[in-house]
Design an enzyme around this catalytic site. Structure first.
Site, short mmCIF file in Angstrom:
data_model
loop_
_atom_site.label_atom_id
_atom_site.label_comp_id
_atom_site.label_asym_id
_atom_site.label_seq_id
_atom_site.Cartn_x
_atom_site.Cartn_y
_atom_site.Cartn_z
N CYS A 109 0.84 -1.20 0.00
CA CYS A 109 0.00 0.00 0.00
C CYS A 109 0.88 1.26 0.00
O CYS A 109 1.54 1.53 -1.00
CB CYS A 109 -0.98 -0.04 1.17
SG CYS A 109 -2.39 1.09 0.97
N HIS A 209 -3.58 -5.35 -0.12
CA HIS A 209 -3.12 -5.86 1.17
C HIS A 209 -3.06 -7.39 1.17
O HIS A 209 -3.98 -8.06 1.64
CB HIS A 209 -4.05 -5.34 2.27
CG HIS A 209 -3.85 -3.89 2.55
ND1 HIS A 209 -2.97 -3.43 3.51
CD2 HIS A 209 -4.38 -2.79 1.96
CE1 HIS A 209 -2.98 -2.10 3.51
NE2 HIS A 209 -3.83 -1.70 2.59
N GLU A 211 -1.49 -9.22 3.04
CA GLU A 211 -1.37 -9.74 4.40
C GLU A 211 -2.73 -10.03 5.03
O GLU A 211 -2.82 -10.80 6.00
CB GLU A 211 -0.58 -8.76 5.29
CG GLU A 211 -1.36 -7.56 5.82
CD GLU A 211 -1.61 -6.45 4.81
OE1 GLU A 211 -2.22 -5.42 5.18
OE2 GLU A 211 -1.20 -6.60 3.64
#
Length: 246
Positions: A109, A209, A211
């Protein structure tokens, strides 16, 4: 037994509340840390130091760097400018040192935007002004799933395939690409969602994202590059040690 590669992670600078305390904090969600552990890395957190020297000293010995998300980058940094917040300046110092040492870098990001800005690129300040929609970042703090088409011959596509559905939450995006930065992923509306620096061992930025719903292939490839970098460094130290001993 080989030691696990050490990955340094930059930190959010936020006010946080815990056990009744309400304090300024340097923090990282476990979402970033757990996939790195799962891929075999050790992890250390890298809050901004009082100056570049202190910031870089804390990062001595890392084998790879993760630049996490967060607040907007100061526009004065666009094109490689020297100004910015304390976090901006710290991350620029860490990134430039990592690039000089050919350490693997993963920018997520804001982290992807930092890679581009520090290499001379610019950002779109507010996507709704360009696209006429807030599809990439709704008013509520929730991630928006986006289908991203990836160049399967370049990172991250060479690790994860020709496309992915990734959670997004961003109102800015890359505009002009920095020196050596290559766009490798796009949404249907043309927003750049992934980049790499092909001349480096592993420098990858993703606007979404990975993650949140961990993309194991991406974190695995990143940690493998970190382990390779550690192995290279250990080999150099062994050769230097042998010369010194002689």
């Amino acid at each position: 037994m080989a030691r696990p590669p050490l990955v340094g992670i930059t930190t959010y600078q936020e006010t946080a509340v815990w056990r009744g305390w309400d304090r300024s904090a340097s923090l990282v969600p476990r979402d970033f840390i757990d996939p790195l552990y799962a891929a075999g890395a050790a992890v250390c957190l890298l809050p901004p130091g009082t100056d570049d020297e202190h910031t870089l000293r804390a990062a001595d010995g890392i084998d790879a760097l993760v630049l996490v998300g967060g607040a907007d980058i100061d526009p004065r940094m666009y094109g490689g400018g020297p100004e910015g917040s304390s976090r901006d300046r710290a991350e620029r110092a860490l990134l430039l040192k990592a690039l000089a040492a050919d350490l693997p870098v993963l920018g997520i990001c804001r982290g992807m935007q930092m890679i581009n800005v520090c290499l001379g690129g610019t950002l779109v300040p507010h996507l709704p002004d360009t696209l006429g929609t807030d599809d990439h970042q709704p008013l509520e703090p929730v991630f928006v799933p986006k289908r991203v088409t990836l160049d399967a011959e370049r990172l991250p596509g060479s690790a994860v395939g020709g496309h992915w559905d990734i959670p997004c939450f961003h109102h800015q995006a890359i505009d002009a690409l920095g020196t050596g930065v290559l766009a490798t992923g796009w949404t249907e509306d043309g927003v750049i969602e992934a980049v790499c620096v092909p001349e480096r061992r592993f420098v990858v930025g993703v606007q979404g994202h990975p993650e949140v719903a961990p993309v194991r292939e991406l974190f695995g490839a990143f940690v493998a590059a970190a382990a390779e970098r550690r192995s290279d460094g250990d080999g150099v130290r062994e050769r230097v040690g042998g010369v010194n001993a002689a």
